[in-house]
Design an enzyme around this catalytic site. Structure first.
Site, short mmCIF file in Angstrom:
data_model
loop_
_atom_site.label_atom_id
_atom_site.label_comp_id
_atom_site.label_asym_id
_atom_site.label_seq_id
_atom_site.Cartn_x
_atom_site.Cartn_y
_atom_site.Cartn_z
N ARG A 30 0.85 -1.19 0.00
CA ARG A 30 0.00 0.00 0.00
C ARG A 30 0.88 1.23 0.00
O ARG A 30 1.06 1.84 -1.03
CB ARG A 30 -0.97 0.00 1.17
CG ARG A 30 -2.32 -0.48 0.71
CD ARG A 30 -3.45 0.12 1.47
NE ARG A 30 -4.70 -0.08 0.75
CZ ARG A 30 -5.88 0.06 1.29
NH1 ARG A 30 -6.00 0.40 2.54
NH2 ARG A 30 -6.96 -0.09 0.56
N ASP A 75 -5.43 -10.98 -3.36
CA ASP A 75 -6.66 -10.22 -3.16
C ASP A 75 -7.81 -11.21 -3.01
O ASP A 75 -7.73 -12.35 -3.48
CB ASP A 75 -6.93 -9.26 -4.32
CG ASP A 75 -8.04 -8.27 -3.96
OD1 ASP A 75 -7.76 -7.28 -3.27
OD2 ASP A 75 -9.21 -8.53 -4.33
O1 1CP Z 1 -2.83 -1.43 -7.56
C1 1CP Z 1 -3.96 -1.50 -7.11
O2 1CP Z 1 -4.92 -0.80 -7.46
C2 1CP Z 1 -4.18 -2.57 -6.14
C3 1CP Z 1 -4.63 -2.14 -4.81
C4 1CP Z 1 -4.91 -3.41 -4.02
C5 1CP Z 1 -4.02 -4.13 -3.22
C6 1CP Z 1 -2.57 -3.84 -2.94
C7 1CP Z 1 -6.13 -4.09 -4.03
C8 1CP Z 1 -7.34 -3.73 -4.79
N1 1CP Z 1 -5.99 -5.22 -3.23
C9 1CP Z 1 -4.72 -5.28 -2.72
C10 1CP Z 1 -4.12 -6.34 -1.88
C11 1CP Z 1 -4.93 -6.97 -0.83
N2 1CP Z 1 -6.30 -7.02 -0.78
C12 1CP Z 1 -4.43 -7.68 0.27
C13 1CP Z 1 -2.96 -8.03 0.39
C14 1CP Z 1 -2.29 -7.99 1.67
C15 1CP Z 1 -2.06 -6.62 2.23
O3 1CP Z 1 -2.26 -5.61 1.56
O4 1CP Z 1 -1.55 -6.60 3.37
C16 1CP Z 1 -5.52 -8.10 1.03
C17 1CP Z 1 -5.51 -8.85 2.36
C18 1CP Z 1 -6.68 -7.68 0.36
C19 1CP Z 1 -8.03 -8.01 0.80
C20 1CP Z 1 -9.18 -7.23 0.24
N3 1CP Z 1 -9.42 -6.86 -1.03
C21 1CP Z 1 -10.29 -6.89 1.01
C22 1CP Z 1 -10.46 -7.21 2.47
C23 1CP Z 1 -9.63 -6.32 3.30
C24 1CP Z 1 -10.11 -4.93 3.51
O5 1CP Z 1 -9.32 -4.00 3.32
O6 1CP Z 1 -11.28 -4.78 3.90
C25 1CP Z 1 -11.20 -6.23 0.19
C26 1CP Z 1 -12.54 -5.65 0.55
C27 1CP Z 1 -10.64 -6.21 -1.11
C28 1CP Z 1 -11.23 -5.65 -2.34
C29 1CP Z 1 -10.34 -4.64 -2.92
N4 1CP Z 1 -9.24 -4.94 -3.67
C30 1CP Z 1 -8.60 -3.78 -4.02
C31 1CP Z 1 -9.33 -2.68 -3.47
C32 1CP Z 1 -8.97 -1.24 -3.65
C33 1CP Z 1 -10.41 -3.24 -2.78
C34 1CP Z 1 -11.48 -2.47 -2.01
C35 1CP Z 1 -12.45 -1.81 -2.93
C36 1CP Z 1 -13.69 -1.31 -2.23
O7 1CP Z 1 -13.61 -0.27 -1.54
O8 1CP Z 1 -14.74 -1.98 -2.33
#
Ligand code: 1CP
Length: 342
Positions: A30, A75
């Site tokens: 992030r 993800d």
């Molecule tokens: O480059 C980009 O645009 C990617 C951004 C990104 C990243 C780095 C997304 C898109 N997902 C991730 C990685 C990710 N997602 C991890 C990896 C481990 C970590 O970062 O420590 C994990 C555990 C997730 C899990 C995830 N994805 C959740 C549950 C966790 C939470 O934050 O509530 C959810 C809801 C998602 C969906 C998602 N994927 C990405 C985004 C921006 C979103 C949320 C979108 C929304 O607001 O609905």
């Protein structure tokens, strides 16, 4: 050090700890400059299917902060992509689904996830277990409600209107969809455990949109099946946002650890969740944008209130915000290690 003796796994099991363990949701990928560098020009879903990148990004926060657990870089929509759902992760938006699922015919898009569908996940976890040594790796999956919301709405949603319309209005279709997603989630988690993940977290990020009675009727049976389907020696963490009113019923779903966002203090959360559970949380991620003294005061309060819980894994109440200064997280990690239990 032996993995089973790690502070993180011991806290999940409500055993005495040498120090309060800490990790951060969304710690991988992030705000870190080293993350932005390796991701340059690589689409998110490509990164999630490239073992060398997964390993590197998963390790980055462990190296930088000295956290007590790693979270697998991936993800929640990766298994859906793997079974052929037409979706993409759009930068600055999140998961976007080309053909939202809104009727019985749409369920055909959700075939079962087979053990061979995620070879890059298995390969990356096996490599990570070697590289991490005594630091546990957390595998994860999205929960059926949260995955269902992306599939039904077609992308991120504020109010989950269509999702709730299906839940209230077409309960048979709803349970059929939740049932299929439960099978996929279980298979996804088992693949990670088989490859060497030592704990799992179920992210039901958006379930706070639902009231307790509806959680019980429309979601709880599916969540229970997920937690019952994971071998009991692997700690299970259950997380959602805005779940203050749901903490009691989440305590019944079968996890070992219940995640708490910043809206309910941990001593009160321990009361709501009931005995026999550890808690994880619960610093407001936005506090990290304030001066260090503010972070310090609040973190110490959380450690103190966390003493009411049978086990405490320090974490944020939701994911690290992209604008967070990594130095704040480093200081926070050191503070928790110094001033927590043990
Ligand atoms: O480059 C980009 O645009 C990617 C951004 C990104 C990243 C780095 C997304 C898109 N997902 C991730 C990685 C990710 N997602 C991890 C990896 C481990 C970590 O970062 O420590 C994990 C555990 C997730 C899990 C995830 N994805 C959740 C549950 C966790 C939470 O934050 O509530 C959810 C809801 C998602 C969906 C998602 N994927 C990405 C985004 C921006 C979103 C949320 C979108 C929304 O607001 O609905």
């Amino acid at each position: 050090m032996n993995l089973a003796d790690s502070a993180f796994l011991r806290a999940c099991r409500r055993q005495p700890v040498p120090h309060t363990p800490v990790w951060y949701m969304r710690q991988a990928g992030r705000s870190l400059p080293e993350y932005l560098k390796v991701r340059e020009g690589v689409p998110m879903l490509t990164a999630c299917a490239t073992p060398e990148l997964i390993v590197e990004i998963t390790m980055q926060p462990v190296r930088r902060y000295g956290v007590d657990a790693a979270i697998f870089f991936s993800d929640i929509v990766v298994p859906l992509k793997a079974i052929g759902v037409d979706l993409d992760i759009k930068p600055g938006v999140g998961p976007v689904v080309a053909q939202p699922i809104r009727d019985a015919a749409g369920l055909d898009a959700l075939r079962p996830l087979e053990p061979g569908d995620l070879p890059y996940v298995t390969e990356a976890i096996q490599a990570l277990v070697g590289e991490l040594g005594g630091t546990p790796l957390i595998g994860f999956a999205g929960a059926p409600f949260t995955l269902g919301s992306y599939l039904i709405e077609g992308g991120p949603s504020k109010n989950h209107d269509r999702t709730k319309a299906m839940m209230y209005g077409e309960p048979e279709l709803w349970h059929a969809l939740m049932g299929r997603l439960t099978d996929i989630v279980l298979a996804h988690l088992r693949i990670q455990v088989a490859a060497g993940a030592s704990a799992i977290q179920l992210f039901d990020s958006w379930v706070g949109a639902v009231a307790p009675a509806e959680y019980r009727e429309f979601i709880l049976p599916h969540t229970r099946r997920i937690f019952e389907g994971i071998q009991p020696d692997v700690p299970r963490i259950h997380f959602g946002v805005g779940t203050g009113e749901l903490l009691g019923v989440l305590g019944e779903a079968g996890a070992d650890v219940v995640g708490v966002d910043w809206r309910v203090p941990l001593d009160e959360a321990a009361r709501r969740v009931g005995p026999g559970k550890a808690l994880q949380g619960n610093l407001d991620p936005a506090i990290l944008l304030a001066p260090w003294e503010v972070v310090e005061r609040k973190a110490l309060e959380i450690l103190r209130r966390g003493e009411s819980a049978e086990g405490h894994v320090f974490n944020l109440g939701h994911g690290v915000l992209p604008s967070t200064d990594p130095d704040q997280l480093k200081r926070l990690t050191d503070l928790v290690h110094e001033h927590g239990r043990g």
